[in-house]
Design a protein around this motif. Structure first.
Motif, PDB file in Angstrom:
ATOM      1  N   LEU A  98       0.807  -1.219   0.000  1.00  0.00           N
ATOM      2  CA  LEU A  98       0.000   0.000   0.000  1.00  0.00           C
ATOM      3  C   LEU A  98       0.843   1.273   0.000  1.00  0.00           C
ATOM      4  O   LEU A  98       0.303   2.371  -0.074  1.00  0.00           O
ATOM      5  N   GLY A  99       2.166   1.120   0.117  1.00  0.00           N
ATOM      6  CA  GLY A  99       3.045   2.282   0.095  1.00  0.00           C
ATOM      7  C   GLY A  99       2.978   3.121   1.352  1.00  0.00           C
ATOM      8  O   GLY A  99       3.183   4.347   1.308  1.00  0.00           O
ATOM      9  N   ALA A 100       2.671   2.486   2.489  1.00  0.00           N
ATOM     10  CA  ALA A 100       2.560   3.220   3.754  1.00  0.00           C
ATOM     11  C   ALA A 100       3.934   3.496   4.342  1.00  0.00           C
ATOM     12  O   ALA A 100       4.841   2.667   4.238  1.00  0.00           O
ATOM     13  N   SER A 101       4.080   4.648   4.993  1.00  0.00           N
ATOM     14  CA  SER A 101       5.355   5.007   5.612  1.00  0.00           C
ATOM     15  C   SER A 101       5.391   4.676   7.098  1.00  0.00           C
ATOM     16  O   SER A 101       6.451   4.585   7.697  1.00  0.00           O
ATOM     17  N   ARG A 102       4.212   4.506   7.703  1.00  0.00           N
ATOM     18  CA  ARG A 102       4.151   4.189   9.128  1.00  0.00           C
ATOM     19  C   ARG A 102       2.814   3.530   9.440  1.00  0.00           C
ATOM     20  O   ARG A 102       1.851   3.646   8.677  1.00  0.00           O
ATOM     21  N   ILE A 103       2.770   2.861  10.583  1.00  0.00           N
ATOM     22  CA  ILE A 103       1.535   2.232  11.049  1.00  0.00           C
ATOM     23  C   ILE A 103       1.285   2.675  12.486  1.00  0.00           C
ATOM     24  O   ILE A 103       2.184   2.616  13.332  1.00  0.00           O
ATOM     25  N   LEU A 104       0.058   3.129  12.737  1.00  0.00           N
ATOM     26  CA  LEU A 104      -0.352   3.498  14.086  1.00  0.00           C
ATOM     27  C   LEU A 104      -0.967   2.282  14.767  1.00  0.00           C
ATOM     28  O   LEU A 104      -1.799   1.580  14.182  1.00  0.00           O
ATOM     29  N   LEU A 105      -0.552   2.041  16.017  1.00  0.00           N
ATOM     30  CA  LEU A 105      -1.066   0.925  16.805  1.00  0.00           C
ATOM     31  C   LEU A 105      -1.766   1.476  18.040  1.00  0.00           C
ATOM     32  O   LEU A 105      -1.376   2.507  18.581  1.00  0.00           O
ATOM     33  N   ALA A 106      -2.784   0.747  18.511  1.00  0.00           N
ATOM     34  CA  ALA A 106      -3.700   1.316  19.506  1.00  0.00           C
ATOM     35  C   ALA A 106      -3.456   0.830  20.927  1.00  0.00           C
ATOM     36  O   ALA A 106      -4.399   0.678  21.695  1.00  0.00           O
ATOM     37  N   HIS A 107      -2.195   0.601  21.307  1.00  0.00           N
ATOM     38  CA  HIS A 107      -1.926   0.227  22.693  1.00  0.00           C
ATOM     39  C   HIS A 107      -2.241   1.392  23.621  1.00  0.00           C
ATOM     40  O   HIS A 107      -1.958   2.552  23.301  1.00  0.00           O
ATOM     41  N   THR A 108      -2.811   1.068  24.787  1.00  0.00           N
ATOM     42  CA  THR A 108      -3.240   2.080  25.754  1.00  0.00           C
ATOM     43  C   THR A 108      -2.399   2.025  27.026  1.00  0.00           C
ATOM     44  O   THR A 108      -1.506   1.187  27.161  1.00  0.00           O
ATOM     45  N   ARG A 109      -2.729   2.912  27.960  1.00  0.00           N
ATOM     46  CA  ARG A 109      -2.047   2.913  29.254  1.00  0.00           C
ATOM     47  C   ARG A 109      -2.281   1.600  29.998  1.00  0.00           C
ATOM     48  O   ARG A 109      -1.404   1.124  30.711  1.00  0.00           O
ATOM     49  N   ASP A 110      -3.460   1.010  29.815  1.00  0.00           N
ATOM     50  CA  ASP A 110      -3.738  -0.286  30.444  1.00  0.00           C
ATOM     51  C   ASP A 110      -2.806  -1.368  29.895  1.00  0.00           C
ATOM     52  O   ASP A 110      -2.289  -2.197  30.652  1.00  0.00           O
ATOM     53  N   ASP A 111      -2.611  -1.367  28.572  1.00  0.00           N
ATOM     54  CA  ASP A 111      -1.685  -2.327  27.963  1.00  0.00           C
ATOM     55  C   ASP A 111      -0.275  -2.127  28.511  1.00  0.00           C
ATOM     56  O   ASP A 111       0.455  -3.092  28.762  1.00  0.00           O
ATOM     57  N   GLN A 112       0.098  -0.860  28.679  1.00  0.00           N
ATOM     58  CA  GLN A 112       1.431  -0.568  29.193  1.00  0.00           C
ATOM     59  C   GLN A 112       1.620  -1.122  30.599  1.00  0.00           C
ATOM     60  O   GLN A 112       2.655  -1.731  30.921  1.00  0.00           O
ATOM     61  N   ALA A 113       0.620  -0.904  31.466  1.00  0.00           N
ATOM     62  CA  ALA A 113       0.694  -1.407  32.837  1.00  0.00           C
ATOM     63  C   ALA A 113       0.800  -2.932  32.852  1.00  0.00           C
ATOM     64  O   ALA A 113       1.585  -3.518  33.605  1.00  0.00           O
ATOM     65  N   GLU A 114       0.012  -3.594  32.004  1.00  0.00           N
ATOM     66  CA  GLU A 114       0.057  -5.051  31.925  1.00  0.00           C
ATOM     67  C   GLU A 114       1.411  -5.530  31.425  1.00  0.00           C
ATOM     68  O   GLU A 114       1.938  -6.555  31.879  1.00  0.00           O
ATOM     69  N   GLN A 115       2.000  -4.781  30.498  1.00  0.00           N
ATOM     70  CA  GLN A 115       3.304  -5.166  29.961  1.00  0.00           C
ATOM     71  C   GLN A 115       4.394  -5.092  31.029  1.00  0.00           C
ATOM     72  O   GLN A 115       5.296  -5.925  31.077  1.00  0.00           O
ATOM     73  N   VAL A 116       4.314  -4.096  31.900  1.00  0.00           N
ATOM     74  CA  VAL A 116       5.286  -3.979  32.989  1.00  0.00           C
ATOM     75  C   VAL A 116       5.166  -5.175  33.931  1.00  0.00           C
ATOM     76  O   VAL A 116       6.174  -5.755  34.361  1.00  0.00           O
ATOM     77  N   LEU A 117       3.937  -5.577  34.243  1.00  0.00           N
ATOM     78  CA  LEU A 117       3.746  -6.757  35.090  1.00  0.00           C
ATOM     79  C   LEU A 117       4.271  -8.016  34.406  1.00  0.00           C
ATOM     80  O   LEU A 117       4.851  -8.887  35.063  1.00  0.00           O
ATOM     81  N   LEU A 118       4.086  -8.123  33.099  1.00  0.00           N
ATOM     82  CA  LEU A 118       4.644  -9.268  32.370  1.00  0.00           C
ATOM     83  C   LEU A 118       6.164  -9.286  32.477  1.00  0.00           C
ATOM     84  O   LEU A 118       6.777 -10.339  32.671  1.00  0.00           O
TER      85      LEU A 118
END
Length: 314
Positions: A98-118
């Motif tokens: 598609l010729g895209a230069s970047r992709i936006l992803l929808a991780h939130t603050r909740d995902d971030q907190a869960e990632q730290v616990l992981l």
């Protein structure tokens, strides 16, 4: 942008469409499209993907395409990692087509907190505690300061119909157990602010990790001899031994990757570090990706060096 049909990614789509409608200047002609990745792991995945596509088009995004993700059921890293690998392969394929230069992803603050616990559960060190990066390469995550509740509120305001993936509550997945069992318990015992505290920890750890990695990358070439025709690398032992452990471990990891191996686990990296700090054994120590390390033998041209042997040529 990437969209799963969930509340987080539909909220991101609504925000992207809103900003794009108001963009002026050189970026006014840029396209804002969406990629819906279908993992084919749920019996209703075709319907879910189709509903997401219709809503994305109604928001004014284009092009909007569905890409399948190949999920290896035999992956030694588990189903969550296999799904992630398949998803990012689909992203890169979509970007190329598609010729895209970047992709936006929808991780939130909740995902971030869960990632730290992981990261804490796995004992993976500063980089893991740093959580999900706000940007890395073409991937950008603009919603890391928003909560999951706030993305649902955006969807309600926009009249969007989001899908709740049942896998997010399946206790066979570690992340799901953290989301549905561990985090609620922590909130009950430590207060509602625990998610913010964990996300703030990720922000602090990320800054520390970036500094240490930048230092390691600057020092690495000064310790390195030119690789030979086999790709074998040699690092000067004495100056490597004199470095702080946090920098030394990162330089060893850089050498392993430069030789063609995978980023080493903490256990293998610790074993490799003993070759530098004075283990009686001179190795070899096997790393991921068929790379091995040993300390040069006394009397040889490799004496006083940590030798990183590249995988054999096919």
């Amino acid at each position: 942008m990437a969209c799963s049909g969930g509340a987080d990614s539909l909220a991101l789509a609504a925000a992207a469409a809103w900003h794009h409608r108001r963009t002026t200047g050189p970026l006014a002609d840029a396209r804002v499209g969406a990629v819906v990745v279908d993992h084919h792991l749920h019996p209703d995945s075709v319907e879910v993907s189709g509903r997401a596509v219709r809503q994305l088009k109604d928001l004014g995004l284009g092009p909007v395409r569905i890409y399948p993700a190949h999920v290896d059921p035999e992956s030694p890293h588990g189903p969550e990692a296999a799904a992630r690998t398949g998803r990012y392969q689909a992203f890169r394929k979509a970007m190329g087509e598609l010729g895209a230069s970047r992709i936006l992803l929808a991780h939130t603050r909740d995902d971030q907190a869960e990632q730290v616990l992981l990261g804490l559960a796995r004992g993976s060190g500063t980089r893991s505690l740093a959580g999900i990066p706000a940007s890395r390469g073409p991937f950008h995550r603009p919603l890391l300061q928003l909560s999951r509740g706030e993305t649902e509120a955006i969807c309600q305001y926009e009249g969007l119909d989001w899908w709740s993936d049942p896998a997010n509550a399946d206790p066979k997945y570690l992340r799901s157990r953290i989301r549905t069992e561990v985090m609620p318990l922590l909130q009950e015992r430590l207060g509602e602010s625990i998610r913010d505290a964990l996300a703030r920890t990720a922000q602090i750890a990320a800054a520390d990790a970036e500094y240490l990695e930048a230092e390691a990358k600057e020092i690495f070439p000064t310790l390195l001899e030119d690789p030979d025709e086999t790709g074998t690398l040699r690092l000067k032992l004495n100056p490597l031994r004199a470095l702080a452990p946090a920098i030394r471990r990162r330089i060893i990891a850089l050498a392993v990757v430069a030789a063609g191996g995978a980023n080493p686990s903490f256990e293998r990296l610790s074993a490799a570090e003993t070759l530098v700090t004075g283990s009686r054994s001179a190795g070899p120590i096997q790393m991921e990706g068929e790379v091995s390390l040993h300390r040069g033998a006394r009397g040889s041209t490799e004496y006083g060096k940590l030798v990183v042997v590249a995988p054999p040529l096919a």
